[in-house]
Design a protein around this motif. Structure first.
Motif, short mmCIF file in Angstrom:
data_model
loop_
_atom_site.label_atom_id
_atom_site.label_comp_id
_atom_site.label_asym_id
_atom_site.label_seq_id
_atom_site.Cartn_x
_atom_site.Cartn_y
_atom_site.Cartn_z
N LYS A 1 0.81 -1.22 0.00
CA LYS A 1 0.00 0.00 0.00
C LYS A 1 0.84 1.26 0.00
O LYS A 1 0.35 2.33 -0.33
CB LYS A 1 -0.95 0.03 1.21
CG LYS A 1 -1.93 -1.11 1.23
CD LYS A 1 -2.86 -1.07 0.05
CE LYS A 1 -3.84 -2.21 0.09
NZ LYS A 1 -4.61 -2.34 -1.12
N CYS A 2 2.07 1.14 0.37
CA CYS A 2 2.95 2.31 0.46
C CYS A 2 3.92 2.28 -0.72
O CYS A 2 5.12 2.16 -0.54
CB CYS A 2 3.70 2.31 1.78
SG CYS A 2 2.64 2.45 3.21
N THR A 3 3.39 2.37 -1.90
CA THR A 3 4.23 2.32 -3.09
C THR A 3 5.13 3.53 -3.15
O THR A 3 4.69 4.67 -2.99
CB THR A 3 3.36 2.25 -4.37
OG1 THR A 3 2.47 3.36 -4.36
CG2 THR A 3 2.58 0.97 -4.44
N GLY A 4 6.39 3.27 -3.33
CA GLY A 4 7.36 4.33 -3.46
C GLY A 4 7.85 4.89 -2.15
O GLY A 4 9.01 5.20 -2.00
N ASP A 5 6.98 5.02 -1.19
CA ASP A 5 7.36 5.56 0.11
C ASP A 5 7.20 4.47 1.17
O ASP A 5 6.31 3.64 1.08
CB ASP A 5 6.48 6.75 0.50
CG ASP A 5 6.67 7.93 -0.44
OD1 ASP A 5 7.82 8.17 -0.86
OD2 ASP A 5 5.67 8.60 -0.75
N CYS A 6 8.02 4.54 2.16
CA CYS A 6 7.89 3.62 3.30
C CYS A 6 6.73 4.08 4.17
O CYS A 6 6.36 5.25 4.16
CB CYS A 6 9.17 3.60 4.13
SG CYS A 6 10.57 2.91 3.25
N ALA A 7 6.20 3.13 4.93
CA ALA A 7 5.16 3.49 5.89
C ALA A 7 5.79 4.43 6.92
O ALA A 7 6.95 4.25 7.31
CB ALA A 7 4.63 2.25 6.59
N PRO A 8 5.04 5.41 7.35
CA PRO A 8 5.59 6.32 8.37
C PRO A 8 5.99 5.53 9.62
O PRO A 8 5.25 4.64 10.05
CB PRO A 8 4.42 7.26 8.67
CG PRO A 8 3.49 7.13 7.52
CD PRO A 8 3.69 5.75 6.97
N GLN A 9 7.14 5.82 10.15
CA GLN A 9 7.64 5.10 11.32
C GLN A 9 6.65 5.18 12.48
O GLN A 9 6.49 4.23 13.23
CB GLN A 9 9.02 5.63 11.75
CG GLN A 9 9.68 4.77 12.81
CD GLN A 9 9.92 3.34 12.33
OE1 GLN A 9 10.33 3.10 11.20
NE2 GLN A 9 9.67 2.37 13.21
N GLU A 10 5.96 6.29 12.61
CA GLU A 10 4.96 6.45 13.67
C GLU A 10 3.85 5.40 13.52
O GLU A 10 3.40 4.83 14.51
CB GLU A 10 4.37 7.86 13.57
CG GLU A 10 3.34 8.17 14.63
CD GLU A 10 2.83 9.60 14.49
OE1 GLU A 10 1.63 9.76 14.32
OE2 GLU A 10 3.66 10.54 14.55
N LEU A 11 3.42 5.13 12.29
CA LEU A 11 2.39 4.11 12.04
C LEU A 11 2.91 2.72 12.39
O LEU A 11 2.24 1.95 13.06
CB LEU A 11 1.94 4.16 10.58
CG LEU A 11 0.98 3.05 10.13
CD1 LEU A 11 -0.32 3.12 10.92
CD2 LEU A 11 0.71 3.17 8.63
N VAL A 12 4.11 2.41 11.95
CA VAL A 12 4.71 1.11 12.24
C VAL A 12 4.85 0.91 13.74
O VAL A 12 4.47 -0.14 14.28
CB VAL A 12 6.09 0.98 11.54
CG1 VAL A 12 6.80 -0.30 11.96
CG2 VAL A 12 5.93 1.03 10.02
#
Length: 91
Positions: A67-78
């Protein structure tokens, strides 16, 4: 990892927090080969909660990655997801 007979597995894990930490180390690529081998080939074959948590964590990571194509998931979300999973395991 084999596909164990779930009816013969432990239904509760006495070391939920430690197992979740080991699972995170493995999935983050930070566990030693011995730790990874023991957890994936032995512990998961015996412990249904850890088996299920492993597969859930893998699915969550795959979904976030897709779902996070191109960008990593925000560290806060992880971090938030990890904290919620760990809290659920501790209860």
């Amino acid at each position: 990892m084999s596909n164990p007979d779930q009816s013969r597995m432990k239904q509760d894990c006495a070391n939920k927090k430690e197992c979740m930490q080991m699972l995170q180390l493995i999935l983050d690529g930070e566990a030693t080969a011995e730790q990874k081998d023991h957890f994936l080939k032995h512990h998961l074959d015996e412990c249904l909660p850890c088996f299920n948590n492993y597969h859930l964590e893998v699915a969550i990571r795959q979904m976030l990655k897709s779902k996070c194509t191109g960008d990593c998931a925000p560290q806060e979300l992880v971090d938030s997801i990890k904290a919620k999973v760990i809290r659920n395991l501790a209860s």
